[in-house]
Scaffold this active site. Structure first.
Site, PDB file in Angstrom:
ATOM      1  N   SER A 198      81.204  41.417  51.037  1.00  0.00           N
ATOM      2  CA  SER A 198      81.931  40.649  50.020  1.00  0.00           C
ATOM      3  C   SER A 198      82.311  39.255  50.533  1.00  0.00           C
ATOM      4  O   SER A 198      82.428  38.321  49.750  1.00  0.00           O
ATOM      5  CB  SER A 198      83.162  41.409  49.530  1.00  0.00           C
ATOM      6  N   ASP A 199      82.461  39.101  51.853  1.00  0.00           N
ATOM      7  CA  ASP A 199      82.688  37.753  52.401  1.00  0.00           C
ATOM      8  C   ASP A 199      81.479  36.876  52.130  1.00  0.00           C
ATOM      9  O   ASP A 199      81.592  35.700  51.788  1.00  0.00           O
ATOM     10  CB  ASP A 199      82.858  37.803  53.925  1.00  0.00           C
ATOM     11  N   MET A 200      80.306  37.500  52.345  1.00  0.00           N
ATOM     12  CA  MET A 200      79.067  36.748  52.167  1.00  0.00           C
ATOM     13  C   MET A 200      78.922  36.301  50.716  1.00  0.00           C
ATOM     14  O   MET A 200      78.338  35.283  50.429  1.00  0.00           O
ATOM     15  CB  MET A 200      77.854  37.623  52.529  1.00  0.00           C
TER      16      MET A 200
END
Lengths: 405, 399
Positions: free
Chosen positions: A174-176
């Site tokens: 989800s960071d990506m």
């Protein structure tokens, strides 16, 4: 007005860390923004202490993970827990157009650096916060990282084999995902400020950003009440649609046939023209029904060939196909080489190292990675004197008081 | 209140997913988006489900309805001369053209960046394609699974014992679309201060690479290839999904320092003191022994109770939610993530909503257009064609 890059003159004060925030601000730096990364030795940025490290020797300036997301930035060491730090931070806010942060909701307020406080100092400031769950809601204070948000956002449930347990997407997925929306938010806010002179606050929830990528499967539930399940590589509309084992150690190639013309191409490529009209495979529904048998036939052919050969032969026959590339494949991929995807830069501690370039290329202002990742606090002197206009006396005093730890 | 991008006028030649998602983002933040569709058939996504009630219908594809909210639709055949001429007229008057044909198709029609920028020198044109507009693979065919494989994501997804896996749900298309919007906005900012337009070239394969976190750098750094590890691939144990009473939960200590807390939480101080499990490497190499102790304990819990209890210990466990759970998730409901949109043909249902919240500028949602719904508004209102012209164009299947 002449300008070399779209974001020339745009100033970003970056309190974010790990992946989502720093990768967004790196791309903005690549396109001309000046980014000051505020970080502290008293609580090191997680990626500075996460490998891979050069020669496996850990060190705060030796992480390639950190380096990739922070190239082209200025590093400013500032201990926000020091009583005098907020004052310095606020002076930088006056300099900045944009403040980015990724602390747990509430932490910036504790430092006296929440949006309301910043707006008092600089009314047209743009502030963007990225957090796991967003700044509001019943689990806004949720503890976790991108891997956890991926499970929450439903990625794990639908990744894997139908006969197995849920698997995750790789790493802090989800960071990506979130860094893209952080950029879009910041650029939209800049455009609005250009027209109206007004700043604003942007609240990015990684959980919600991740859901954007699952829109297709979420829709199936909201339209028809169908809950998505794990299907490995199968696609409801296409067959064959899988990764096939090729010659070599753990080498694979994917093939996807999306219509009958491509099916004929595939039969040509594997030199089995008799399959074209084979009643088991001649229609899409036949291919879906006999998918297992079909996969077996194709893999029989791919096993004795390299994935490169499979891809080129399939593509020559008009069939979508691609190598399942691993790290070393990517580094010698002729397409990436041609497009100059990797930038090689010299770093004081790490040495020569290759950095990813953004996937969007602007023809007249392609951007650049100005320099390798900064050492921790490398630019304190420059920022204090040149950006904040501090006297020598003040600088020395603050150093000795430990504000810049 | 005007949207953040309400000054922007976009001519949208895109279809399927990546391009329409890019222009959807621009539309939601205020841009006027005029979507150009093939006469008769329209965007191919109108023929891809999920369809309402599983009945295929061009105005009932959930995929199309979601990806085209807030846009206007006109029909135009780009292959015939009259169609090309009209497209050039339209391109004269817009800030941005977005397209996601296979590389080279528009140039072949005489409608590439070179041609359009002669008509409109400050035009920003964005092209999204599988491998980019240049290079040896530029004409290769890509689909979601191909782009994910080539971008390195599949190699690291799944189990070492089995074939590499793709992520579900066309995710590489969404990455490509989001980068398309980013590149477009950067180019518009450059144009605003210099008057100079340019061509933005997005490669979906490269967009996928930006999702690899540490896997590629690990190779160039340590010469090691990141393998598929199953679970979440963290070199920390335990940190993977386990079954519990009523579903699955991600059990995770994430950082090495939390092992002691984890053992206290399980009420198993003996494990906390076991010399085999004292280091990260020790726990990874004795994963089986740890799982043998942890899994039965996890099975005694309901997932929601275990999730909340772990949060109280500040241990980052996570629910493994399904799409059904998500539509009912209290966090998403309170933050109003889903948008209920009415559509006269398809009906009313919940759409995934805004990717982020902006305090000053609204997020605009309105239903997707019918095929050619805005022909009169655009051709007559904008280009000054008469109704008779329109009838003639329609008879000749230009629109």
């Amino acid at each position: 007005m002449s300008k070399a890059l779209p974001l020339e003159g745009v100033k970003i004060l970056d309190f974010s860390w790990v992946a989502a925030g720093p990768s967004a601000t790196r791309y903005l730096a690549d396109h001309g923004a000046m980014v000051i990364r505020a970080e502290s030795a008293t609580h090191l940025e997680t990626l500075r202490i996460t490998g891979p490290f050069r020669n496996n020797e850990a060190g705060q300036d030796r992480s390639a993970y950190y380096a990739n997301y922070n190239a082209g930035k200025y590093s400013f060491r500032l201990n926000l827990n020091h009583p005098k730090a907020a004052e310095i931070a606020k002076r930088l806010v006056q300099w900045a157009d944009i403040v980015v942060e990724s602390y747990a909701p509430g932490v910036m307020k504790r430092f006296g650096l929440d949006y309301r406080s910043l707006r008092e100092i600089k009314p047209d400031i743009i502030m963007a916060s990225t957090s796991q769950m967003g700044q509001t809601g019943p689990i806004t204070t949720y503890r976790g990282f991108g891997a956890q948000a991926s499970a929450l956002a439903g990625f794990c449930h639908i990744t894997g084999w139908p006969d197995g347990e849920p698997l995750g997407p790789y790493g802090a997925h989800s960071d990506m995902i979130a860094h893209r929306y952080l950029m879009i938010g910041i650029l939209s806010a800049l455009e609005y400020r250009r027209r109206t002179g007004k700043g604003q606050y942007i609240d990015v929830s990684q959980f919600e950003c991740a859901l954007q990528f699952l829109s297709t499967v979420l829709l199936d539930y909201s339209v028809n009440g169908r809950v998505a399940s794990r299907k490995a590589n199968q696609d409801p509309c296409y067959a064959p649609h899988a990764s096939y084992r090729c010659m070599g150690d753990d080498r694979w190639c994917v093939v996807a046939v999306t219509n009958d013309e491509e099916w004929r191409g595939l039969c040509r490529a594997i030199e089995k023209p008799e399959l074209v009209d084979d009643p088991r495979f001649s229609t899409l529904s036949g291919r879906k029904r006999n998918e297992e048998e079909l996969d077996r036939i194709i893999e029989e052919w791919t096993r004795s060939r390299s994935p490169e050969e499979v891809m080129h032969l399939m593509q020559a026959a008009g069939v979508p196909a691609g190598i399942v590339e691993k790290g070393e494949d990517l580094h010698r991929d002729p397409q990436l080489e041609h497009r100059h995807h990797f930038w090689q830069l010299q770093h004081d501690e790490i040495g020569l190292h290759r950095y990813d370039f953004p996937a969007f290329r602007l023809s007249k202002t392609p951007g650049r990675i100005a320099w390798a990742a900064p050492l921790l606090g490398e630019h304190n002197d420059y920022i204090c004197r040149e950006v904040l206009g501090m006297s020598n006396g003040e600088f020395v005093e603050l150093v000795s008081e430990g504000v810049f730890e | 209140m005007s949207g953040a991008l309400s000054d922007l006028r976009v001519l949208d030649l895109t279809r399927h997913i990546s391009g329409p998602y890019c222009t959807k983002l621009l539309a939601e933040f205020g841009a006027e988006v005029i979507k150009v569709e093939t006469p008769g058939a329209g965007d191919p996504s109108r023929r891809i489900g999920p369809f309402v009630g599983d009945l295929p219908h061009p105005e009932k594809s959930g995929l199309f309805l979601y990806l085209n909210t807030g846009k206007k639709s006109i029909t135009l055949d780009l292959r015939c001369e009259s169609g090309k001429k009209l497209l050039k007229e339209l391109a004269r008057d817009v800030d941005v053209v977005v397209e996601n044909f296979e590389a080279g198709i528009l140039e072949g029609l005489g409608l590439g960046y070179e041609a359009l920028s002669q008509i409109n020198p400050s035009l920003v044109m964005t092209s999204i394609s599988s491998f980019g507009q240049t290079g040896p693979y530029k004409e290769y065919k890509g689909t979601d699974i191909v782009e994910m494989a080539m971008g390195g994501l599949m190699y690291i997804t799944g189990s070492p014992k089995r074939e590499p896996l793709k992520y579900a749900g066309s995710q590489s298309q969404y990455v490509g679309g989001a980068y398309g919007a980013t590149g477009t906005m950067l180019a518009c900012m450059y144009r605003d201060s210099t008057g100079i337009g340019q061509h933005v070239d997005v490669s979906v394969m490269e967009a996928v690479i930006s999702s690899l976190s540490d896997s590629m750098i690990t190779y160039q750094y340590e010469g090691k290839i990141r393998m598929r590890l199953g679970g979440l691939n963290w070199a920390v144990h335990p940190s993977h999904i386990m079954p519990c009473k009523d579903g699955y939960i991600l059990v995770s200590i994430l950082t090495q320092g939390r092992w002691g807390d984890f053992c206290q939480f399980m009420n198993r101080p003996d494990l906390g003191e076991d010399p085999r499990f004292q280091t990260g490497i020790g726990r990874v190499s004795h994963a089986k022994e740890i799982d043998a102790a942890v899994e039965p304990w996890v099975m005694q819990w309901n997932r929601e109770e275990l999730f909340q209890a772990a949060q109280a210990w500040r241990l980052p466990f996570s629910l493994v939610l399904t799409t059904e759970d998500l539509l009912k998730d209290p966090q998403l409901i309170e933050r109003k993530y889903f948008e209920r949109i009415e559509h006269p043909v398809a009906g009313t249902f919940d759409y995934p909503g805004r990717p982020f919240q902006m305090s000053e500028t609204p997020y605009k949602v309105s239903r997707a257009p019918f095929l050619g719904e805005h022909n009169i508004e655009i051709y007559c209102g904008r280009l000054g064609l008469s109704r008779e012209d329109l009838v003639r164009l329609r008879t000749n299947a230009v629109i």
